[in-house]
Design an enzyme around this catalytic site. Structure first.
Site: not given
Ligand SMILES: *Cc1c(COP(=O)(O)O)cnc(C)c1O
Length: 467
Positions: A239, A277, A322, A363, A367, A394-395, A424
């Site tokens: 992603s 991604g 996303r 997020r 990460y 509390c972190e 997300y």
């Molecule tokens: C999370 C995921 C996506 C979407 O990822 P994005 O970064 O939101 O575009 C697509 N396919 C699979 C299998 C995923 O696990």
């Protein structure tokens, strides 16, 4: 390039005290169009207005924190994928943000929808997404989830292990079903993104290895099953990816696998899914490619590999999450306290505490994701100061934005808007510190409408059935 940093250890600080990539904004009141829902403006009172709705009004009506999703922005990004990839199927990845209304938008825009759990299947179906346009993912689907998917007629099940193939066959036998399947493979691609969101290198839980031979074995196994219809290969490399090189490698390796499958069986696989991604801009330093350019690059790579392996062009699909809902969403927080902390070298940092935090956006803590922010209720002529927007948990790691320039006069009661919060954020929200989850409202033509209401303390108390 991605811009994810662990505690500043990767990049040296710039002269202004923040990370190298962070520039001092020339105009703090300006809204970088690549970060905000399309058509976001400041009105003549200086308020940020999303889809015609001033965020001050949204905050007054719905409280804070609140996520605002610009319906037309979501739809326009969905349409953009449809236009850029006219012959492909587009599956919206529901895990990024899923409500019944969001499922309806996706269905109305001609998209399919990826789900991973019973909950996601139920919401997607309740929103009107046809079962035939659902894809069921997951590395540990339960018997119940598999059975439900088969009964509903889910269009495709992406199998992730030999155990699952056997389990799926048993469910087909028991229920008298056939299942259309794809095999999730790991291509060995090291996508240039954070380890936890890179999913195609070998040493992680998803998929079946091409180099280890399991992927081909699984494909042949599904092909020879009398209960399964094998559609093809599925690859998702991770992603928040900005360059197409990782996809190019994934395409080459999946097509080579398809050609090995043909050698083994004499049959060509009809479909190929390249996953999601596609990166979005969280800060002004991020530069996502236009969807049309990505599509053109993909088409060229597919053509090239088809020719190289003498394969017919498969039916293709992708799964953006996303890139469709992320930029459509803005989170709005109210400032509760402002604290100046002295740093070494005579510098200081302003800690701005807001009324949410890692429970509504994990997020940054999970990460080291970067975000940006703007003062939403007014403009300011004050100088930019390096600020850190933190939550109320509390972190020490409860940081929403590690480094951002905000006006020096930000004060209690101001509203802070964080773009890129459509994906997300609510979907990964928790009740840490017994904080009820914020609502999600959609905005269109100046009107807002709740799609997920705010949790209440009564909701939390109802779950607590002990004494
Ligand atoms: C999370 C995921 C996506 C979407 O990822 P994005 O970064 O939101 O575009 C697509 N396919 C699979 C299998 C995923 O696990």
């Amino acid at each position: 390039m991605t811009h994810m940093h662990i505690a500043g250890s990767i990049h040296a600080d710039a002269a202004h005290g923040g990370p190298q990539w962070l520039e001092v904004p020339r105009d703090l009141n300006a809204l970088d169009p690549k970060l905000w829902p399309r058509g976001t403006v400041r009105d003549d009172q200086g308020r940020i207005v999303v889809a015609g709705a001033p965020l001050t009004d949204v905050a007054r009506e719905h409280g804070t924190p609140v996520y605002v999703i610009d319906e037309e922005d979501f739809r326009s990004r969905a349409r953009e994928f449809r236009t850029a990839f006219p012959t492909w199927d587009i599956y919206y990845a529901g895990k990024a943000l899923l409500t019944r209304r969001v499922a309806r938008w996706a269905a109305e825009e001609g998209l399919g929808l990826d789900v991973t759990t019973m909950g996601e299947m139920r919401i997607a179906l309740a929103g009107g997404m046809p079962a035939a346009r659902l894809g069921l993912h997951g590395n540990n689907k339960s018997d119940e989830e598999i059975r439900f998917a088969l009964e509903q007629g889910v269009g495709r099940i992406i199998v992730d292990s030999f155990d699952e193939i056997a389990r799926l066959e048993r469910a087909c036998v028991d229920g008298g079903h056939r299942a259309r399947v794809m095999v999730r493979v790991t291509t060995g691609v090291e996508a240039h993104t954070h380890e936890y969101i890179a999913t195609a290198h070998e040493d992680q839980k998803f998929g079946m290895s091409i180099t280890g031979g399991q992927a081909l074995t699984a494909l042949v196994r599904c092909h020879s099953s009398q209960y399964l219809d094998l559609a093809g290969i599925h690859s998702h490399i991770g992603s928040q990816i900005f360059d197409t090189h990782g996809f190019e490698v994934a395409i080459r390796r999946t097509m080579r696998l398809a050609s090995q499958f043909r050698t083994a069986t004499g049959v060509e696989l009809p479909e190929l899914d390249l996953g999601g991604g596609f990166g979005i801009a969280y800060t002004s330093a991020d530069t996502p490619e236009p969807t049309g350019d990505i599509a053109a690059a993909f088409e060229e790579m597919i053509d090239h590999e088809c020719r190289a392996f003498g394969l017919q062009r498969p039916h293709l699909s992708i799964e953006p999450g996303r890139a469709i809902c992320g930029p459509a969403g803005v989170a709005v927080y109210e400032v509760g306290t402002v604290k100046v902390v002295d740093l070494e070298g005579g510098r200081s940092r302003v800690y701005i505490s807001v009324d949410g935090g890692m429970s509504d956006n994990i997020r940054p803590a999970l990460y080291a994701a970067e975000y940006s922010a703007a003062l939403a209720n007014r403009t300011s002529d004050a100088e930019p100061v390096l600020s850190r927007v933190v939550g109320k948990h509390c972190e020490g790691g409860d940081i929403l934005i590690r480094d951002v320039f905000l006006p020096a006069d930000v004060t209690i009661g101001d509203l802070i808007a964080v773009p890129g919060s459509g994906a997300y954020a609510r979907s990964m929200a928790s009740n840490y510190n017994q904080i009820p989850k914020p609502p999600v409202v959609s905005a269109k033509d100046g009107a807002t409408s709740v799609m997920l209401r705010r949790e209440t303390l009564d909701d939390l108390m109802r779950l607590d059935v002990g004494e």
